[in-house]
Design a protein around this motif. Structure first.
Motif, mmCIF file in Angstrom:
data_model
loop_
_atom_site.group_PDB
_atom_site.id
_atom_site.type_symbol
_atom_site.label_atom_id
_atom_site.label_comp_id
_atom_site.label_asym_id
_atom_site.label_seq_id
_atom_site.Cartn_x
_atom_site.Cartn_y
_atom_site.Cartn_z
ATOM 1 N N PRO B 92 -23.671 -24.930 63.513
ATOM 2 C CA PRO B 92 -23.316 -26.344 63.321
ATOM 3 C C PRO B 92 -21.982 -26.530 62.597
ATOM 4 N N SER B 93 -21.572 -25.515 61.812
ATOM 5 C CA SER B 93 -20.357 -25.673 61.006
ATOM 6 C C SER B 93 -19.096 -25.918 61.840
ATOM 7 N N VAL B 94 -19.092 -25.562 63.146
ATOM 8 C CA VAL B 94 -17.871 -25.712 63.940
ATOM 9 C C VAL B 94 -17.679 -27.134 64.444
ATOM 10 N N LYS B 95 -18.732 -27.937 64.324
ATOM 11 C CA LYS B 95 -18.716 -29.267 64.942
ATOM 12 C C LYS B 95 -17.512 -30.105 64.535
ATOM 13 N N LYS B 96 -17.185 -30.031 63.247
ATOM 14 C CA LYS B 96 -16.114 -30.900 62.755
ATOM 15 C C LYS B 96 -14.725 -30.326 62.989
ATOM 16 N N VAL B 97 -14.666 -29.029 63.257
ATOM 17 C CA VAL B 97 -13.325 -28.451 63.343
ATOM 18 C C VAL B 97 -12.917 -28.122 64.780
ATOM 19 N N ARG B 98 -13.804 -27.547 65.565
ATOM 20 C CA ARG B 98 -13.455 -27.161 66.948
ATOM 21 C C ARG B 98 -14.765 -26.972 67.686
ATOM 22 N N PRO B 99 -15.349 -28.046 68.206
ATOM 23 C CA PRO B 99 -16.773 -28.041 68.557
ATOM 24 C C PRO B 99 -17.177 -27.223 69.787
ATOM 25 N N TYR B 100 -16.266 -26.997 70.737
ATOM 26 C CA TYR B 100 -16.743 -26.409 71.994
ATOM 27 C C TYR B 100 -16.299 -24.974 72.198
ATOM 28 N N ALA B 155 -17.757 -21.728 61.467
ATOM 29 C CA ALA B 155 -16.594 -22.136 60.678
ATOM 30 C C ALA B 155 -16.782 -21.627 59.252
ATOM 31 N N ILE B 156 -15.695 -21.110 58.668
ATOM 32 C CA ILE B 156 -15.775 -20.541 57.317
ATOM 33 C C ILE B 156 -14.632 -21.082 56.467
ATOM 34 N N PRO B 158 -11.260 -20.866 54.312
ATOM 35 C CA PRO B 158 -10.034 -20.119 54.650
ATOM 36 C C PRO B 158 -9.926 -18.741 53.977
ATOM 37 N N GLU B 159 -10.487 -18.591 52.783
ATOM 38 C CA GLU B 159 -10.322 -17.300 52.098
ATOM 39 C C GLU B 159 -11.521 -16.371 52.271
ATOM 40 N N GLU B 160 -12.523 -16.840 53.018
ATOM 41 C CA GLU B 160 -13.802 -16.140 53.032
ATOM 42 C C GLU B 160 -13.736 -14.763 53.686
ATOM 43 N N ILE B 161 -13.002 -14.639 54.771
ATOM 44 C CA ILE B 161 -12.994 -13.372 55.512
ATOM 45 C C ILE B 161 -11.544 -12.933 55.727
ATOM 46 N N SER B 162 -11.341 -11.617 55.649
ATOM 47 C CA SER B 162 -10.035 -11.069 56.011
ATOM 48 C C SER B 162 -10.211 -10.140 57.204
ATOM 49 N N GLU B 187 3.123 -21.141 63.877
ATOM 50 C CA GLU B 187 3.365 -21.945 65.073
ATOM 51 C C GLU B 187 2.234 -22.941 65.344
ATOM 52 N N TYR B 188 0.993 -22.499 65.090
ATOM 53 C CA TYR B 188 -0.132 -23.355 65.500
ATOM 54 C C TYR B 188 -0.918 -23.957 64.342
ATOM 55 N N ALA B 189 -0.410 -23.811 63.109
ATOM 56 C CA ALA B 189 -1.140 -24.324 61.937
ATOM 57 C C ALA B 189 -1.416 -25.825 62.062
ATOM 58 N N TRP B 190 -0.517 -26.528 62.784
ATOM 59 C CA TRP B 190 -0.661 -27.991 62.904
ATOM 60 C C TRP B 190 -2.010 -28.386 63.497
ATOM 61 N N ILE B 191 -2.581 -27.515 64.324
ATOM 62 C CA ILE B 191 -3.843 -27.872 64.993
ATOM 63 C C ILE B 191 -4.985 -27.942 63.970
ATOM 64 N N LEU B 192 -4.888 -27.123 62.928
ATOM 65 C CA LEU B 192 -5.982 -27.082 61.937
ATOM 66 C C LEU B 192 -5.660 -27.884 60.680
ATOM 67 N N GLU B 193 -4.539 -28.607 60.713
ATOM 68 C CA GLU B 193 -4.126 -29.347 59.530
ATOM 69 C C GLU B 193 -5.216 -30.310 59.051
ATOM 70 N N GLY B 194 -5.463 -30.321 57.772
ATOM 71 C CA GLY B 194 -6.433 -31.252 57.200
ATOM 72 C C GLY B 194 -7.883 -30.783 57.268
ATOM 73 N N LYS B 195 -8.130 -29.621 57.854
ATOM 74 C CA LYS B 195 -9.511 -29.116 57.935
ATOM 75 C C LYS B 195 -9.787 -28.237 56.706
ATOM 76 N N ASP B 196 -11.037 -28.312 56.212
ATOM 77 C CA ASP B 196 -11.305 -27.428 55.064
ATOM 78 C C ASP B 196 -12.037 -26.164 55.481
ATOM 79 N N VAL B 197 -12.509 -26.108 56.711
ATOM 80 C CA VAL B 197 -13.041 -24.834 57.225
ATOM 81 C C VAL B 197 -12.361 -24.510 58.543
#
Lengths: 512, 562
Positions: B92-100, B155-156, B158-162, B187-197
């Motif tokens: 369920p954690s992916v729903k808010k960031v990238r659901p499909y 979804a995790i 940002p610092e959880e996994i390396s 290059e692609y950070a803009w897509i995840l801007e504002g997400k906390d996971v």
């Protein structure tokens, strides 16, 4: 018939009879203190009466140019350098020091240096580790070149090259190589009398009264009969007429306007400052579509927001985007934002105005068929260069009709382009976001012997027409093209900007 | 428009027919492809396809359409899918960031160098055409044999996994570090801007397969030895991720590989298998299609048209005069019954369509355009040469060059001009005529020019905040240009329009013109224009050497007063 000549011509004939031999025309004009052209016109009159003739000879005139004249007064660079050494009693010096000492321009200094070597005045050596020169001659008489400059190239006046001796020509070549010479080609005319001219009795020549224009007095008094009206060289072009003329683009636009009207189309006109609603949303362009982005569209800060049309139509467009509305479409499946539709911009296509026409159709409950067109300005946020404009003209034709078909669209296109002068056209499948089916149009351009993309066309998608109550089987056929491409071909221009920066020379010359 | 390089030899192999470049040049246009470039020597062509046809982003996709065009293979292209046993569970954690997410397995790949190129290329094309630069869809291609099912999509923080990302310097990085330092992350950070996971794909052993939509892990790098591929496609649009995997997997199947499905377990426990290549069934009204295109095809003829564009079609058993039509799963552009009209026309061949014209209408001029043309005729008679300028302009030349104050609030302002040259639109034409004279000042004089055209004036009551009006401006430039000359022109114009007796000139002050040689022009008490001799300061601003006498009339107003 007695010979008739103007008084001035007779006077010239008299002088020529007194002189025995042939005369150079320019010299004679100077002696008589008359204009060269007047003299030659008189000689031509004599020639027409077989009394005189002339021969032409191309002559090649030379003179010193500005730099050459400077050296004539101040000495050639090699002489200037030599004088410095001799005045200061210097026998040897480094190149660098001499350059400093001379205060000459570096380029001229080295020309001087190399000529000093050629004249065998100096030797140059790097034996000591320094680039040094040594005076080696005993005395330094004027060189042939300097004598030539002093004696032959006397002054500013032109010198006839053919009068130069063989030796002088060698010196001339040197000056020419050093780019100190101005050259001119001139025609020298030598005039002489024919046998008839030498023998003719001047008292038997009647004085001809000649005029170059008729005055009102001559007409009313009838004295025009006494005058000979001077013939003109009617083969010569006249001076440039600085008159009024329609701009070639406007002329082309008017031609296309006539074609549309002859085909039963009525011209429409709409705002240049447009809302995103009419420019994009009403064309079923999703709000996240790349074509709406900043780099393609001029958005405005002032005015910043536009009003939207009646609420129920806005809602119809919104629903079409979100779920297809009543158009039978699935829509784009996102949440449509009214604020994005309110943005103001410079319209990117005249289709915005076409949609406004569809809105009027809805409001006025109109009955098809309706045929409209526009030829008007549109804007794209592009850097302007030889092949791109930020502002250009778009041509658009629209047919609203019941049961109109793709074949009708092709029929209209064929007729439109035929009237534009293109007999061969091909319509092939294409893609435009707001038409289905869509077609690309190419025409065969005889002058270039090739096919040229000349626009796009199609039937407006139901998602575009349904919000305005235009529902199957009523459909909207549309086609459009840019004007500039055609204009560039017709006017043979290479730089597209020429069409809007008004080179007056071109405007005065261009043919329609 | 996207373009694709095609080797003739490869296309021949895929189509199963000998192909000549000359023929292709003609044939491709009828399936909606444009031949951009020909390389006879290397037997290569470059074609351009429309963005609504991402299935044309590989030679395989184009070959399918060509086979239909040449009657070599009709109807739906057939693909076999083996049902696989691997699972991918979405948390369920992916729903808010990238659901499909959709996944697939491709077995027994055997790609030559050219086909490897296509695999890279098609991903780029799909990212662009379907994926909106990876935002809507991002594709990951992995070596299946390096990872162990079952897989998880979660979804995790940002610092959880390396993990060690592809194209990095070989050191493990956490997700935040990747966005900050890794080339693709930047290059692609803009897509995840504002997400906390952030989303990640993990295998059974918690190895990171991928950090979509940014970068894959180095673990699953595809090499020459790779035998089996694992595909992951994530995104924000369910339809788009499915379309992309369908296009990608059918392209790979056309090279001879085998498709195996992956069981997707959604967060609510629902299970589906992807890729799902089941065709989409539509009911198509034959009358509607015939009527739209302008044809009169019977059922068999229309079925053939659809088969040629690689759809399947049968007479409907339920409704008379309807066809059941099946659209292949790699076509995303069929969203409305109207889309079948074009497919039918393409199947029939645009070159076969008859042409007709039927509607009778009476054409009319736009009144303001007729009036403009009348003014042009008068100006030509007065000896003025017509010029044509942009409406776009520069506020400095529009105002300060003309000795006028620039007021931001009373002018149209472009928010994002590409060049400073165009930051507003003109409110009067005269400054453009001054520029035209400057540009032509060495031409033979007198220079007498005019322009009839649009100006844009702010109006808060107008729907879009501004009005468009038509003006006439005229200017004369030569040694003896003066007020008298331009006044004669004005009198000539107004007489020709029948307005001379209603005209009144009121001397006034205007910084653009010389004091005492300027007047406002009124008709029936309404101001319709201005006339005068240009001020020497303005002449110098435009680097002119002679006087200019000029006038500008508001034709819209004049037209109204007439």
């Amino acid at each position: 018939m007695p010979i008739k000549l103007k008084k001035q011509v007779t006077d010239i004939l008299k002088i020529m009879q007194e002189e025995k031999s042939e005369i150079i025309a320019s010299k004679l004009a100077k002696e008589l203190k008359i204009d060269y052209i007047v003299l030659m016109s008189a000689v031509n009159d004599l020639k027409d009466n077989k009394l005189a003739d002339f021969e032409e000879e191309e002559i090649f005139q030379i003179s010193l140019n500005e730099e050459g004249r400077y050296y004539k007064v101040n000495g050639l660079p090699e002489r200037i350098l030599l004088d410095i050494l001799r005045n200061k009693k210097i026998k040897e010096i480094t190149v660098e020091e001499l350059l400093e000492e001379s205060k000459l321009d570096k380029k001229i200094f080295f020309i001087g240096l190399s000529n000093m070597k050629k004249n065998r005045w100096i030797a140059q050596s790097k034996a000591t580790g320094e680039d040094k020169i040594f005076l080696i001659a005993e005395d330094y008489p004027k060189t042939k070149l300097e004598e030539f400059m002093d004696n032959i190239m006397q002054n500013k006046n032109n010198l006839d090259f053919s009068t130069l001796s063989k030796d002088d020509k060698v010196q001339y070549d040197l000056l020419n190589k050093r780019k100190l010479i101005d050259k001119r080609r001139k025609t020298k005319r030598v005039i002489f009398l024919t046998d008839k001219g030498k023998k003719i009795d001047l008292s038997k020549i009647e004085i001809l009264k000649q005029v170059s224009r008729i005055t009102s007095e001559m007409l009313s008094s009838g004295t025009w009969k006494d005058y000979h009206i001077k013939p003109f060289d009617v083969t010569k072009p006249g001076p440039l007429l600085k008159a009024g003329k329609i701009h070639p683009m406007i002329n082309l636009i008017n031609q296309i306007r006539e074609i549309f009207i002859s085909l039963g189309f009525t011209e429409i006109r709409g705002p240049i400052i447009e809302s995103a609603f009419f420019n994009f949303d009403a064309l079923f362009q999703p709000q996240d579509h790349p074509a709406r982005e900043l780099h393609d569209t001029f958005y405005l800060n002032n005015p910043k927001v536009s009003k939207l049309p009646e609420k129920d139509r806005v809602l119809a467009v919104k629903k079409t985007h979100e779920n297809g509305g009543d158009s039978g479409s699935l829509g784009w499946g996102y949440k449509w934002d009214e604020d994005i539709a309110k943005k103001t911009l410079l319209r990117t296509h005249t289709t915005a105005t076409t949609i406004r026409r569809l809105a009027d159709y809805y409001r006025n409950n109109e009955i098809p068929p309706i045929k409209v067109f526009s030829i008007d300005r549109v804007f794209r946020n592009e850097k302007v260069d030889k092949t791109h404009l930020a502002e250009f003209m778009q041509i658009e034709g629209i047919v609203i009709g019941e049961r109109v078909t793709l074949c009708d669209l092709i029929g209209n296109l064929k007729e439109f382009y035929r009237k534009m002068g293109f007999e061969k056209i091909v319509t092939r499948p294409g893609f435009f976001p707001y038409t289905e089916p869509s077609m690309e149009i190419a025409v065969f351009y005889d002058k270039l012997n090739e096919w040229i993309e000349m626009g796009g066309s199609g039937i407006f998608r139901p998602e575009v027409t349904y919000p305005w109550g235009i529902k199957n089987p009523v459909r909207v056929l549309a086609w459009g093209m840019g004007l500039e491409r055609l204009a560039m071909l017709k006017f043979g221009r290479k730089d597209i900007r020429d069409l809007y920066i008004n080179p007056i020379k071109w405007l005065r010359q261009e043919s329609y | 428009m996207p373009t694709l390089d095609l080797k003739i030899e490869r296309l021949e192999r895929l189509v199963g027919k000998q192909l000549e470049i000359k023929e292709l040049e003609y044939d491709l246009q009828w399936i909606s492809l444009d031949l951009e470039d020909v390389n006879e020597e290397e037997q290569k062509i470059k074609v351009e396809y429309n963005p609504n046809r991402p299935d044309f982003s590989s030679p395989e996709g184009i070959a399918r359409a060509l086979k239909g065009y040449y009657d070599l293979e009709l109807g739906l292209p057939q693909y076999e899918i083996t049902q696989g046993s691997m699972t991918m569970t979405s948390e369920p954690s992916v729903k808010k960031v990238r659901p499909y997410i959709v996944c697939g397995v491709i077995r027994d790949i055997d790609l030559d160098e050219d086909e490897v190129g296509t695999l890279m290329n098609i991903q780029e094309h799909l990212h662009w055409a379907v994926g909106r630069d990876r935002k809507k869809v991002a594709i990951g291609v992995h070596d299946l044999d390096k990872i162990t099912p079952p897989f998880r999509y979660k979804a995790i923080k940002p610092e959880e996994i390396s993990f060690v990302p592809l194209h990095g310097d070989g050191d493990p990085m956490n997700l935040a570090e990747i966005l900050q330092y890794h080339e693709k992350g930047i290059e692609y950070a803009w897509i995840l801007e504002g997400k906390d996971v952030y989303p990640v794909l993990l295998d059974k052993n918690d190895e990171v397969i991928s950090f979509p939509p940014i970068i894959n892990g180095i673990l699953t790098t595809v090499t020459d030895d790779t035998k089996n591929l694992f595909l992951d496609l994530t995104g924000t649009d369910f339809k788009a991720v499915n379309l992309a995997i369908n296009i990608l997997s059918t392209m790979l199947a056309d090279t001879g590989a085998k498709i195996e499905s992956v069981k997707m377990i959604a967060d609510d426990g629902k299970e589906t298998f992807t890729p799902n290549l089941d065709p989409v069934k539509w009911e198509v009204d034959m009358d509607y299609v015939n009527d739209y295109v302008g044809l009169n095809l019977n059922a068999n003829e229309m079925i053939k048209c659809f088969q040629k564009v690689r759809f399947d079609a049968k007479k409907s058993t339920k409704k008379a005069d309807y066809l059941d039509v099946w659209v292949p799963a790699f076509r995303g552009d069929i969203i409305h019954p109207v889309d079948f009209t074009e497919e039918c026309a393409i199947g029939y061949g645009y070159f076969n369509l008859p042409l007709t014209i039927r509607e009778g209408c009476i054409g009319e001029y736009h009144p303001i355009q007729s009036f403009s043309n009348k003014i042009r005729t008068i100006m030509i008679g007065a000896g003025y040469l017509e010029v044509l300028n942009f409406i776009l302009t520069n506020s400095e030349r529009q105002y300060s060059y003309m000795n006028k104050q620039y007021r931001e609030k009373s002018n149209v302002q472009i928010a994002n001009p590409v060049s400073k040259e165009y930051d507003t639109v003109r409110t009067t034409i005269l400054p453009k005529l001054m520029e035209t004279i400057l540009f032509n000042r060495s031409e033979e004089k007198p220079i007498r020019i005019f322009e009839v055209g649009d100006v844009i004036l702010l109006n808060s009551k107008a729907e879009t905040g501004a009005d468009r009006e038509v003006h006439l401006a005229a200017a004369s430039y030569h040694e003896n240009a003066d007020f008298t000359e331009i006044r004669s022109a004005l009198d000539f114009i107004m007489t020709a329009l029948g307005c001379y007796d209603d005209m009144e000139l009121n001397p006034d002050k205007n910084p653009t013109y010389i004091k005492g040689r300027y007047a406002d022009i009124y008709v029936n008490g309404n101001k319709i224009g201005e006339i005068g001799e240009i001020h020497p300061e303005v002449l110098l601003n435009f680097k002119l050497e002679f006087p200019v006498a000029a006038l500008e009339l508001d034709l819209q107003n004049l037209f109204r007063e007439k």
